[in-house]
Write an enzyme that holds these catalytic residues in place. Structure first.
Site, mmCIF file in Angstrom:
data_model
loop_
_atom_site.group_PDB
_atom_site.id
_atom_site.type_symbol
_atom_site.label_atom_id
_atom_site.label_comp_id
_atom_site.label_asym_id
_atom_site.label_seq_id
_atom_site.Cartn_x
_atom_site.Cartn_y
_atom_site.Cartn_z
ATOM 1 N N GLU A 126 56.390 -19.076 60.930
ATOM 2 C CA GLU A 126 57.097 -19.705 59.821
ATOM 3 C C GLU A 126 58.588 -19.844 60.086
ATOM 4 O OE1 GLU A 126 56.737 -15.853 56.870
ATOM 5 O OE2 GLU A 126 57.283 -17.734 55.960
ATOM 6 N N ARG A 156 62.755 -21.828 45.864
ATOM 7 C CA ARG A 156 61.435 -22.275 45.404
ATOM 8 C C ARG A 156 61.037 -23.624 46.006
ATOM 9 N NH1 ARG A 156 59.947 -19.379 40.505
ATOM 10 N NH2 ARG A 156 58.293 -20.888 40.295
ATOM 11 N N LYS A 201 59.346 -20.008 48.427
ATOM 12 C CA LYS A 201 59.160 -18.569 48.234
ATOM 13 C C LYS A 201 58.044 -18.248 47.245
ATOM 14 C CE LYS A 201 60.822 -14.306 48.723
ATOM 15 N NZ LYS A 201 60.443 -13.693 50.003
ATOM 16 N N GLU A 261 51.110 -9.891 60.961
ATOM 17 C CA GLU A 261 52.379 -10.121 60.259
ATOM 18 C C GLU A 261 53.423 -10.697 61.229
ATOM 19 O OE1 GLU A 261 53.752 -10.384 57.498
ATOM 20 O OE2 GLU A 261 55.783 -9.575 57.533
ATOM 21 N N TRP A 310 59.576 -28.874 46.041
ATOM 22 C CA TRP A 310 58.705 -28.580 47.187
ATOM 23 C C TRP A 310 57.606 -29.631 47.109
ATOM 24 C CZ3 TRP A 310 53.585 -27.180 48.196
ATOM 25 C CH2 TRP A 310 53.345 -26.737 49.509
ATOM 26 N N ASN A 315 57.140 -28.629 37.548
ATOM 27 C CA ASN A 315 56.656 -27.731 38.600
ATOM 28 C C ASN A 315 55.161 -27.565 38.376
ATOM 29 O OD1 ASN A 315 56.134 -25.627 40.391
ATOM 30 N ND2 ASN A 315 56.948 -24.057 39.006
ATOM 31 N N GLY A 316 54.357 -27.793 39.409
ATOM 32 C CA GLY A 316 52.905 -27.659 39.266
ATOM 33 C C GLY A 316 52.217 -28.902 39.806
ATOM 34 N N CYS A 338 58.843 -25.371 43.476
ATOM 35 C CA CYS A 338 59.753 -26.191 42.694
ATOM 36 C C CYS A 338 60.476 -25.305 41.685
ATOM 37 C CB CYS A 338 59.075 -27.325 41.946
ATOM 38 S SG CYS A 338 58.258 -28.499 43.008
ATOM 39 N N HIS A 397 37.393 -12.195 74.085
ATOM 40 C CA HIS A 397 36.307 -12.999 73.500
ATOM 41 C C HIS A 397 36.746 -14.443 73.249
ATOM 42 C CE1 HIS A 397 33.799 -9.487 73.158
ATOM 43 N NE2 HIS A 397 34.818 -8.829 72.635
ATOM 44 N N LYS A 450 55.140 -14.348 60.821
ATOM 45 C CA LYS A 450 56.591 -14.446 60.644
ATOM 46 C C LYS A 450 57.219 -15.364 61.671
ATOM 47 C CE LYS A 450 57.046 -12.809 57.645
ATOM 48 N NZ LYS A 450 56.753 -12.062 56.434
#
Ligand code: F6R
Length: 595
Positions: free
Chosen positions: A470, A28, A590, A463, A77, A101-102, A2, A486, A467
């Site tokens: 997302e 954000r 982000k 990674e 968000w 925000n929070g 946010c 396995h 990537k």
């Protein structure tokens, strides 16, 4: 998560200031956006909110003329409550409006109490309770500031909050605990701003101050000038250091690229060179018996890569841990260890709290961050700043390169690092981007993706899988190549693509054997290897199900960097091929300031 912005504007720039800041804060969170302001001539609270991107909000705002002196804005968000206009901030009650925000952890109890006192709620959010609580405390006889301060004391959880009230149209109030908050004046002193980060203020305030946990800000549009004061958690007036806002607008543009992410991937070689030039690492890791690296997401993978670097080159034991697990499992710490926290944003709440835990127990902390003035940067004992420049694309790319190289510089002497191998091999990948785009075109319809690698290729596989998940929303997993038999190999069939990362290093033959095992089960393969393996891969590259991407021959461990660039581009082009918004993938933000 946010973004928040608030402004007192003595000129007629309120709308521009708030909207431009929201555009810069959109990284954000982008589930919804909204503003509230007090009209200059008639101070009534006006509120405009829209789901989705700032563009939607701007379309609504265009239908009216905003002429206000004081206003607040928010990009959301979603945490509590779905993506609806009712759940969009600002939330309001009886002329009080807030953005937050929070997470307010005791919101249910507060909500129940306020309901018993006759208040109704329009949203499912935890945040609405803040506006209602302030309104309730005002109805109880307190002025706006008194009601705000009392309400803040009743909240538990994390927050950056700003509030305005139509009955006190010259006052802007804010409070911070756990979520970042910064304040600044415009150079002419005509405007005052509160925001969740320095990026928001990049064209607005040249100098800013970061608030500390427990701080409240009280700003008044008084004569002859705007006056503001900061109170600490004991409500004593304090001065917080004013520092130059190092974020310039110049760095917050796409520089001719179609997206921020593509620009940032194409900066990877330059960022590597700048990291190398800018970093004189005077941390002597050899005096520690062990190193613990704690981080989240891509930063965690940079930490995992560093484990391979440090254990091989410096022969020091390295543990790497996900911050959200580390902080809650009562970890056994050692006085001989160095605790390293990696965070691009410097705000990830789990990493920050893990670092606080280590500090509380009296041990040494080193933070590797990319944002000056961020919470982690301000609290660590030793700070190394990566020279990535601001990263706007929500998916971390160039910062992974900078983090990984910075960690290499902790264990390999600067003069021994072969930078030309790192930069030229990254540039070769960038020059070959069309081949990667072609591979992405083939992969975009896959029902699943498997990334495999051994040694340093294993963190790169992780990674790569993160990537592409997302960005392209394809289920993908990264595995050590030796692990697939396995269990994971069971998912392989003709609709599953495997990205086999096999540079010509000591693991090459074994990874190729694992790749053959997948091929034998009709899996499709994109083999990422180095040119010096050409003879050795002859038997596999002719197979119909195999595509090969050859990278430059570089020495261990420098392949890690060009392999990272390759898997970043692969995720980018797969996402583009599927028509997704690469800079703002769904459900993400982000800066992860909630648990
Ligand atoms: C993935 C990504 C995230 C972040 C993670 C940690 O592309 O960007 O996984 O790496 O949220 O963020 P920082 O590094 O800011 O602590």
């Amino acid at each position: 998560m946010c973004g928040i912005i608030a402004a007192i504007s003595r000129d007629d720039g309120l709308e521009n200031a708030v909207i431009s800041a929201l555009e810069r804060l959109e990284y954000r969170g982008y589930d919804s956006a909204g503003i509230a302001y007090l009209d200059r001539n008639q101070p009534v609270l006006c509120r405009i909110r829209a789901t989705g991107r700032i563009e939607n909000l701007k379309r609504k705002i265009a239908q009216r003329h905003i002429d206000g002196t004081i206003g607040i804005g928010h990009t959301r968000w979603a945490t509590h409550g779905g993506v609806t206009e009712e759940n969009a901030h600002p939330h309001a009650c009886n002329g009080v409006a807030i953005v937050h925000n929070g997470i307010i952890e005791n919101y249910q109890q507060l909500k129940e109490r306020l309901k018993r006192n006759g208040y109704c709620f329009d949203s499912e959010t935890d945040s609405e309770v803040i506006a209602t609580l302030i309104a309730y405390n005002i109805s109880d006889g307190l002025d706006f500031t008194g009601a705000f301060l009392k309400s803040i004391r009743e909240l538990t959880g994390t927050y950056a909050i700003v509030a305005i009230h139509e009955k006190e149209p010259n006052t802007l109030l804010g409070a911070k605990n756990g979520s970042p908050m910064t304040v600044g004046l415009s150079p002419d002193g005509m405007n005052f701003y509160v925001a969740s980060d320095a990026v928001a203020l990049s064209s607005l305030a040249e100098n800013i101050a970061y608030l500390e946990d427990g701080d409240c800000i009280i700003a008044e549009n008084s004569d002859p000038a705007i006056a503001y004061k900061i109170l600490d958690k004991s409500e004593n007036e304090v001065v917080r250091q004013v520092v130059p806002n190092s974020i310039s607008l110049k760095s917050v543009n796409k520089g001719g690229y179609e997206t921020f992410m593509l620009k940032e991937i194409f900066e990877e070689a330059v960022v590597a060179a700048a990291t190398y030039d800018g970093l004189d690492c005077n941390v002597d890791i050899t005096k520690y018996g062990a190193i613990s690296i704690i981080a989240c997401g891509t930063s965690y993978y940079a930490g995992l890569l560093a484990k391979y670097f440090i254990e091989e080159l410096a022969q020091i034991h390295v543990d790497v841990e996900v911050a959200s697990e580390f902080r809650y499992r009562n970890p056994v710490l050692s006085p001989n260890s160095l605790y390293v926290f990696i965070s691009q944003s410097g705000e990830t709440i789990d990493t920050l709290c893990a670092m606080r835990l280590v500090k509380q127990r009296g041990y040494k902390t080193l933070a590797l961050i990319n944002v000056d003035g961020s919470s982690i940067a301000r609290e660590a004992d030793i700070v190394i700043k990566t020279a990535s420049g601001i990263e706007i694309g929500v998916a971390a790319t160039k910062t992974f390169i900078a983090q990984s190289l910075s960690m290499l510089m902790l264990c390999q002497k600067k003069e021994d690092i072969k930078m030309d191998q790192i930069t030229s091999s990254i540039n070769a990948v960038l020059n070959n981007c069309q081949q990667i785009a072609n591979a992405a075109e083939k992969m975009k319809g896959s029902k699943g993706l498997v990334y495999i690698g051994r040694g340093i290729s294993y963190p790169i596989a992780l990674e790569g899988a993160l990537k592409i998940k997302e960005l392209a929303y394809i289920s993908a997993e990264g595995y050590p190549a030796g692990e697939i038999k396995h269990g994971p190999i069971a998912i392989v069939d003709e609709d599953v693509y495997t990205i086999s990362i096999a540079p010509y290093d000591k693991h090459f033959e074994k990874t190729i054997s694992n790749t053959q095992e997948i091929l034998a089960r009709n899996g499709k393969i994109l083999l990422i290897t180095t040119k010096n393996s050409a003879g050795a891969v002859a038997g596999i590259v002719d197979h119909d199900n195999v595509d090969v991407l050859f990278l430059c021959d570089v020495e261990w461990p420098y392949q890690a960097f060009c392999m990272a660039t390759a898997i970043h581009l692969l995720a980018y082009y797969t996402s583009k091929a599927k028509g997704h918004d690469v800079d703002k993938p769904r459900n993400l933000a982000k800066s992860v300031t909630v648990e």
